[in-house]
Design a protein around this motif. Structure first.
Motif, short mmCIF file in Angstrom:
data_model
loop_
_atom_site.label_atom_id
_atom_site.label_comp_id
_atom_site.label_asym_id
_atom_site.label_seq_id
_atom_site.Cartn_x
_atom_site.Cartn_y
_atom_site.Cartn_z
N THR A 147 -16.31 -20.80 16.74
CA THR A 147 -14.95 -20.35 17.00
C THR A 147 -14.71 -19.05 16.26
O THR A 147 -15.42 -18.70 15.33
CB THR A 147 -13.94 -21.40 16.53
N THR A 148 -13.70 -18.32 16.70
CA THR A 148 -13.31 -17.10 16.02
C THR A 148 -12.63 -17.49 14.72
O THR A 148 -11.74 -18.33 14.72
CB THR A 148 -12.32 -16.31 16.91
N VAL A 149 -13.04 -16.89 13.64
CA VAL A 149 -12.44 -17.21 12.36
C VAL A 149 -12.27 -15.96 11.52
O VAL A 149 -12.94 -14.95 11.74
CB VAL A 149 -13.27 -18.25 11.58
N MET A 150 -11.35 -16.03 10.56
CA MET A 150 -11.07 -14.90 9.71
C MET A 150 -11.93 -14.97 8.45
O MET A 150 -11.88 -15.92 7.70
CB MET A 150 -9.59 -14.90 9.31
N ARG A 151 -12.73 -13.95 8.24
CA ARG A 151 -13.60 -13.88 7.07
C ARG A 151 -12.81 -13.38 5.86
O ARG A 151 -11.80 -12.70 6.00
CB ARG A 151 -14.74 -12.91 7.32
N MET A 171 -18.83 -13.07 4.31
CA MET A 171 -19.10 -13.22 5.73
C MET A 171 -19.12 -14.66 6.24
O MET A 171 -18.95 -14.90 7.43
CB MET A 171 -20.45 -12.57 6.07
N ASN A 172 -19.33 -15.64 5.36
CA ASN A 172 -19.51 -17.02 5.80
C ASN A 172 -18.39 -17.97 5.39
O ASN A 172 -18.41 -19.14 5.76
CB ASN A 172 -20.85 -17.57 5.32
N VAL A 173 -17.44 -17.50 4.60
CA VAL A 173 -16.28 -18.32 4.23
C VAL A 173 -15.13 -17.86 5.12
O VAL A 173 -14.74 -16.69 5.08
CB VAL A 173 -15.92 -18.16 2.74
N HIS A 174 -14.60 -18.77 5.94
CA HIS A 174 -13.63 -18.42 6.97
C HIS A 174 -12.34 -19.22 6.83
O HIS A 174 -12.38 -20.42 6.58
CB HIS A 174 -14.19 -18.72 8.36
N LEU A 175 -11.22 -18.54 7.03
CA LEU A 175 -9.93 -19.22 7.14
C LEU A 175 -9.73 -19.56 8.61
O LEU A 175 -9.65 -18.67 9.46
CB LEU A 175 -8.80 -18.31 6.64
N VAL A 176 -9.69 -20.85 8.91
CA VAL A 176 -9.53 -21.30 10.29
C VAL A 176 -8.05 -21.51 10.59
O VAL A 176 -7.54 -21.13 11.64
CB VAL A 176 -10.34 -22.59 10.56
N LYS A 177 -7.33 -22.13 9.63
CA LYS A 177 -5.92 -22.43 9.84
C LYS A 177 -5.20 -22.33 8.51
O LYS A 177 -5.70 -22.79 7.49
CB LYS A 177 -5.77 -23.84 10.42
N PRO A 207 1.14 -16.69 10.30
CA PRO A 207 0.30 -17.86 10.55
C PRO A 207 -1.11 -17.47 10.99
O PRO A 207 -1.32 -16.42 11.60
CB PRO A 207 1.03 -18.58 11.70
N VAL A 208 -2.06 -18.32 10.63
CA VAL A 208 -3.45 -18.17 11.09
C VAL A 208 -3.77 -19.45 11.85
O VAL A 208 -3.68 -20.55 11.29
CB VAL A 208 -4.43 -17.99 9.92
N VAL A 209 -4.09 -19.30 13.12
CA VAL A 209 -4.40 -20.44 13.98
C VAL A 209 -5.72 -20.14 14.68
O VAL A 209 -5.90 -19.06 15.23
CB VAL A 209 -3.27 -20.68 15.02
N ASP A 210 -6.63 -21.10 14.61
CA ASP A 210 -7.96 -20.93 15.20
C ASP A 210 -8.64 -19.66 14.71
O ASP A 210 -9.34 -18.97 15.45
CB ASP A 210 -7.89 -20.93 16.74
#
Length: 157
Positions: free
Chosen positions: A22-26, A118-124, A137-140
């Motif tokens: 999934t797309t995620v924020m690094r 690069m590998n730690v992501h905020l998903v929500k 908000p951060v969603v998906d």
């Protein structure tokens, strides 16, 4: 369980995404983001992270030289205190408070830093402006940084 890194990662969760990408924020992305509304007066950085879901990808260290080169290439752009704060807000509390030249010259440390960036992501979760309290908000894994119409009329350029 700590990874084989020069700092602890035991507070991080590794959700089973069953191979779904999934797309995620690094954390690298977060380090460049700010609230650019006029109300923030140019001080809308760093955004505080309130994470409700994070994802940590396993490191594909097949090309260690490329990873080290990438990190060295972005070091001048990183705000180190903001990265330390963001990592802590995501459950990684072991980044050193300051980055030394010795660490920059240590390939193992640089690979570990690549992993964090690069590998730690905020998903929500939520990103909060330190000046205005405005929540984004951060969603998906996608941060919604869209300003309201009244905020757009006075955006700082």
């Amino acid at each position: 369980d700590d990874l084989d890194l020069p700092f602890r990662t035991s507070n991080l969760s590794f959700p089973d995404n069953q191979g779904i990408q999934t797309t995620v924020m690094r954390l690298l992305t977060h380090n460049m983001m700010r609230n650019n509304s006029a109300a923030a007066e140019g001080k809308g950085f760093p955004l505080k992270i309130t994470a409700t879901e994070i994802r940590v990808d396993q490191d594909d260290s097949a090309d260690a030289q490329r990873q080290v080169a990438l990190v060295k290439g972005v070091l001048d752009s990183l705000d180190w205190p903001a990265l330390v704060q963001a990592a802590s807000e995501m459950g990684l509390s072991s980044l050193p408070p300051q980055l030394s030249q010795e660490m920059v010259n240590d390939a193992t440390f640089m690979q570990a830093l690549y992993h964090v960036l690069m590998n730690v992501h905020l998903v929500k979760g939520i990103l909060t402006c330190p000046v205005t309290g405005r929540e984004f908000p951060v969603v998906d894994g996608i941060p919604n940084m869209i300003l309201e119409e009244d905020e757009c009329e006075q955006v700082r350029m």
